[in-house]
Enzyme design. Structure first.
Site, mmCIF file in Angstrom:
data_model
loop_
_atom_site.group_PDB
_atom_site.id
_atom_site.type_symbol
_atom_site.label_atom_id
_atom_site.label_comp_id
_atom_site.label_asym_id
_atom_site.label_seq_id
_atom_site.Cartn_x
_atom_site.Cartn_y
_atom_site.Cartn_z
ATOM 1 C CB ALA A 88 -0.913 -0.014 1.211
ATOM 2 N N GLY A 90 3.228 1.837 -2.038
ATOM 3 C CA GLY A 90 3.890 1.964 -3.346
ATOM 4 C C GLY A 90 3.154 2.830 -4.354
ATOM 5 C CD GLU A 308 3.907 5.355 -21.346
ATOM 6 O OE1 GLU A 308 3.017 4.967 -20.591
ATOM 7 O OE2 GLU A 308 5.109 5.095 -21.149
ATOM 8 C CG HIS A 332 -0.676 -3.196 -21.422
ATOM 9 N ND1 HIS A 332 -1.303 -3.870 -20.403
ATOM 10 C CD2 HIS A 332 0.199 -2.349 -20.818
ATOM 11 C CE1 HIS A 332 -0.826 -3.447 -19.236
ATOM 12 N NE2 HIS A 332 0.092 -2.525 -19.467
HETATM 13 P P1 NDP Z 1 6.809 -0.198 -6.066
HETATM 14 O O1 NDP Z 1 8.219 -0.304 -6.462
HETATM 15 O O2 NDP Z 1 6.288 1.153 -5.714
HETATM 16 O O3 NDP Z 1 6.599 -1.223 -4.852
HETATM 17 C C1 NDP Z 1 5.406 -1.306 -4.061
HETATM 18 C C2 NDP Z 1 5.785 -1.496 -2.607
HETATM 19 O O4 NDP Z 1 6.442 -2.746 -2.453
HETATM 20 C C3 NDP Z 1 6.763 -0.450 -2.109
HETATM 21 O O5 NDP Z 1 6.095 0.681 -1.610
HETATM 22 C C4 NDP Z 1 7.513 -1.194 -1.035
HETATM 23 O O6 NDP Z 1 6.753 -1.086 0.159
HETATM 24 C C5 NDP Z 1 7.480 -2.636 -1.484
HETATM 25 N N1 NDP Z 1 8.747 -3.017 -2.136
HETATM 26 C C6 NDP Z 1 9.439 -2.350 -3.084
HETATM 27 N N2 NDP Z 1 10.543 -3.027 -3.450
HETATM 28 C C7 NDP Z 1 10.557 -4.146 -2.696
HETATM 29 C C8 NDP Z 1 11.435 -5.247 -2.605
HETATM 30 N N3 NDP Z 1 12.526 -5.331 -3.345
HETATM 31 N N4 NDP Z 1 11.141 -6.219 -1.726
HETATM 32 C C9 NDP Z 1 10.035 -6.157 -0.964
HETATM 33 N N5 NDP Z 1 9.167 -5.122 -1.019
HETATM 34 C C10 NDP Z 1 9.424 -4.143 -1.868
HETATM 35 O O7 NDP Z 1 5.935 -0.879 -7.192
HETATM 36 P P2 NDP Z 1 4.668 -0.365 -7.992
HETATM 37 O O8 NDP Z 1 3.678 0.131 -7.007
HETATM 38 O O9 NDP Z 1 5.104 0.521 -9.071
HETATM 39 O O10 NDP Z 1 4.161 -1.705 -8.689
HETATM 40 C C11 NDP Z 1 3.611 -2.776 -7.970
HETATM 41 C C12 NDP Z 1 3.265 -3.891 -8.925
HETATM 42 O O11 NDP Z 1 2.350 -3.439 -9.899
HETATM 43 C C13 NDP Z 1 4.450 -4.413 -9.724
HETATM 44 O O12 NDP Z 1 4.230 -5.769 -9.966
HETATM 45 C C14 NDP Z 1 4.389 -3.618 -11.001
HETATM 46 O O13 NDP Z 1 5.018 -4.264 -12.062
HETATM 47 C C15 NDP Z 1 2.882 -3.575 -11.212
HETATM 48 N N6 NDP Z 1 2.439 -2.449 -12.019
HETATM 49 C C16 NDP Z 1 2.737 -1.169 -11.676
HETATM 50 C C17 NDP Z 1 2.265 -0.109 -12.423
HETATM 51 C C18 NDP Z 1 2.524 1.308 -12.021
HETATM 52 O O14 NDP Z 1 2.009 2.196 -12.704
HETATM 53 N N7 NDP Z 1 3.268 1.569 -10.973
HETATM 54 C C19 NDP Z 1 1.437 -0.344 -13.634
HETATM 55 C C20 NDP Z 1 1.170 -1.745 -13.896
HETATM 56 C C21 NDP Z 1 1.669 -2.743 -13.110
HETATM 57 P P3 NDP Z 1 7.369 -1.284 1.620
HETATM 58 O O15 NDP Z 1 8.822 -0.985 1.570
HETATM 59 O O16 NDP Z 1 6.584 -0.331 2.465
HETATM 60 O O17 NDP Z 1 7.066 -2.691 1.937
HETATM 61 C C1 BG6 Z 2 2.078 -0.256 -17.429
HETATM 62 C C2 BG6 Z 2 3.500 -0.227 -17.885
HETATM 63 O O1 BG6 Z 2 1.594 -1.570 -17.444
HETATM 64 O O2 BG6 Z 2 1.297 0.535 -18.310
HETATM 65 C C3 BG6 Z 2 4.011 1.191 -17.962
HETATM 66 O O3 BG6 Z 2 4.272 -0.953 -16.948
HETATM 67 C C4 BG6 Z 2 3.105 2.050 -18.803
HETATM 68 O O4 BG6 Z 2 5.321 1.206 -18.505
HETATM 69 C C5 BG6 Z 2 1.678 1.897 -18.341
HETATM 70 O O5 BG6 Z 2 3.519 3.399 -18.661
HETATM 71 C C6 BG6 Z 2 0.734 2.623 -19.272
HETATM 72 O O6 BG6 Z 2 -0.557 2.596 -18.750
HETATM 73 P P1 BG6 Z 2 -1.583 3.739 -19.120
HETATM 74 O O7 BG6 Z 2 -2.844 3.274 -18.525
HETATM 75 O O8 BG6 Z 2 -1.058 4.990 -18.499
HETATM 76 O O9 BG6 Z 2 -1.597 3.834 -20.595
#
Ligand code: NDP
Ligand code: BG6
Length: 570
Positions: A88, A90, A308, A332
């Protein structure tokens, strides 16, 4: 006992009906889910857009707010749910998951009794968590007063628990805290009066890096499942990436399967939940004019394009290990392509749509390096976290060939790039050259009728065609009929849901139509594995360097021409 073992015990509701804990929100729901799904989809087919100036297409941009879907949600409302957002703290949770939950709450689409619980390692107080959540909440419509009141009410239902992802002990403590401190506080009076003794369902939303998926799922399945004996279901939403290739996907899949049955898994590809993508089937199959022409005899080429205008933006750690093919094309764009190209499903039910998509995926020929042009924007290697010699592609374009009666010989171009000249995602279907040149001047003979669907940022549908100007000169020109959603659906478009809203709502009511099946992911990897292996061999294929903000190394039209001329390897 794992959920898998436990689900074998049939749960019987108060009215004697069987509860499918992973596929329903109530005993009745499990019996009526499919007919509701049909109702929803068929409502989508009957609404005619009132585009005054343009195409009057059978379509609806706002499927998730259809009356029948509201009815489904309405039926599920009395069944309490806890949404546990794992990770949560992240990026995804903050920017997408939690705002989507708020929007559902704002629109009264969440169960009457619900709680949102953040789980992560960061030590946050509940106030700190609520404050971080509130910074990303927006109300698309409505007045400020209502927005503030709704925001407050939503935040009061948000809680936070700090724990390690893979620690069974932490998840057991979480379970105790949830069932002793949080769930009893949820307003269940309406349920209690009906004597339905039902514990809240638990929806775990995994917003964590893939490296910790497996240990997290294992610990949840051992320590934090909802009590099925009290009629509660447990579901898990997982985010892409689903592995890096077939082998890693299979390993992950086997691990996950030890903890959760397939029916409890909701694999998100958020592109499938975008309003224009969710509308593709209706546009195609609800309009005779397109349905009748949807084949190789009438269609010359198809483009599915993702552009993008920014780079990796702080996600270099993830992106450099995956690259654009795994990040965008394998999931996608392939999902969009499969909806565009599948044979008509037998019904709008999840099983039939998934079967049609899967059949299509099996008709696609596996991709090889020779089918690709890959690129990298010039500043990529200077981004923080990117190795100086990285060959990771930030741009990739390929021609997909579908070996079936409908599409044989039609090039489907998939193209995706970061740091290009604009942010746009679209599908372009080009029809064949008209055989009758009598009415077309020389200079327009290479023009095609095209059907253009802009998924974002300006949802629109356009049909280009040849016509005469209405003046005395009567010039022959190419023009278009268009349906721009912001204009033709002005009220609905202001409140267009984010893809995540629709998907989370579907997971809460147990509708799997828009989630990705295991078989589809396996096949998607099979299609891309050969190309990825060849491109990433030692030494890897060097990407073409392109300037940040440019159109990229190749245009889709150029790729189609090359393909047509049989010069893909030039
Ligand atoms: P983050 O890197 O922000 O990680 C989410 C949370 O996980 C962090 O706040 C941290 O919380 C914990 N975390 C980070 N790195 C590690 C680690 N190495 N080991 C254990 N815990 C870790 O990721 P996102 O929120 O960007 O993405 C989460 C998932 O969603 C991924 O699988 C990503 O590929 C997918 N995703 C993300 C998108 C995006 O727009 N961000 C779009 C589509 C898919 P804490 O330290 O508090 O535990
Ligand atoms: C995510 C990819 O799945 O989709 C990103 O990991 C990409 O790299 C994103 O930027 C695009 O999503 P949207 O909804 O903003 O087009």
């Amino acid at each position: 006992m794992s959920l898998r073992e436990r689900t074998e015990i049939p749960v019987v509701g108060d009215d004697g009906s069987h509860i499918d804990p992973s596929n329903s929100c109530s005993p009745r729901r499990s019996l009526s889910n499919s007919s509701r799904g049909y109702e929803r989809a068929s409502r989508g087919l009957t609404r005619v857009a009132s585009a005054s100036s343009a195409l009057s297409l059978v379509s609806n941009p706002n499927l998730s707010l259809l009356d029948s879907e509201l009815q489904v949600v309405e039926d599920c409302k009395e069944f309490p749910v806890v949404v546990v957002v794992v990770g949560a703290s992240g990026d995804l949770a903050r920017k997408k998951t939690l705002p989507a939950l708020f929007s559902l709450f704002y629109h009264n689409l969440l169960p009457l009794s619900f709680a949102v619980v953040g789980y992560a390692r960061s030590k946050l107080s509940v106030e700190e968590f609520r404050s971080s959540v509130s910074s990303n909440l927006v109300c698309r419509v409505g007045d400020r007063e209502c927005c503030e009141a709704k925001t407050r009410a939503f935040l009061e239902r948000c809680f936070y628990f700090s724990g390690q992802y893979g620690s069974l002990e932490d998840w057991l403590n979480f379970d105790r805290w949830l069932s002793e401190d949080i769930e009893p506080r949820m307003n269940q009076s309406d349920i209690a009066t009906r004597g339905a003794r039902r514990a809240p369902g638990r929806l775990f939303y995994l917003a964590i890096p893939p490296s910790v998926f497996a240990e997290t799922l294992r610990s949840i399945s051992r320590g934090a499942m909802a009590p099925e004996e009290l009629g509660a279901w447990t579901r898990v939403i997982v985010e892409k990436p689903f592995g890096r290739d077939s082998e890693s996907y299979m390993a992950l899949r086997d691990l996950v399967a030890e903890c959760f049955p397939e029916e409890a898994l909701y694999r998100i590809d958020h592109y499938v939940g975008k309003p224009l993508v969710a509308n593709l089937t209706t546009l195609r199959l609800g309009n005779f004019v397109f349905d009748a022409l949807w084949n190789r005899h009438c269609i010359e080429s198809v483009q599915v394009v993702f552009k993008e205008d920014f780079g990796v933006e702080g996600r270099a750690g993830y992106f450099d290990a995956y690259g654009i093919i795994r990040d965008i094309l394998q999931n996608h764009l392939l999902q969009v392509l499969s909806i565009i190209a599948m044979d008509p499903p037998a019904s709008p039910h999840a099983a039939d749509i998934n079967e049609a998509k899967l059949r299509l995926l099996y008709d696609i020929k596996p991709l090889h390096a020779k089918d690709f042009i890959i690129g990298q924007y010039d500043r990529y290697r200077s981004e923080r976290g990117v190795p100086k010699d990285s060959c990771t592609a930030t741009f990739a374009a390929c021609v997909v060939q579908i070996d079936n009666e409908r599409w044989r010989g039609v090039p489907f171009v998939m193209l995706a790039g970061k740091a290009l000249d604009e942010r746009k995602v679209y599908v372009k279907v080009a029809f064949h050259e008209t055989p009758n040149h009598t009415f077309i001047p020389e200079e327009l003979r290479d023009k095609r009728n095209t059907f253009y669907i802009e998924i974002q940022p300006r949802p629109a549908v356009e049909l280009s065609f040849i016509t005469k100007t209405p003046d005395l000169e009567g010039r022959v020109v190419q023009t278009k009929l268009d349906l721009v959603y912001n204009e033709s659906f002005s009220a609905e478009a202001q409140d267009m849901p984010d893809a995540y809203e629709r998907l989370i709502s579907d997971a809460i009511v147990g509708d799997r139509t828009l989630f990705i099946s295991d078989a589809q992911i396996s096949r998607a990897w099979e299609l891309f594995d050969p190309a990825l292996k060849e491109l990433e061999r030692d030494p890897p294929v060097q990407p073409v360097i392109y300037p940040y903000g440019s159109k990229g190394p190749i245009l889709p039209e150029t790729l189609i021409k090359k393909y047509m001329a049989g010069r893909m390897q030039d």
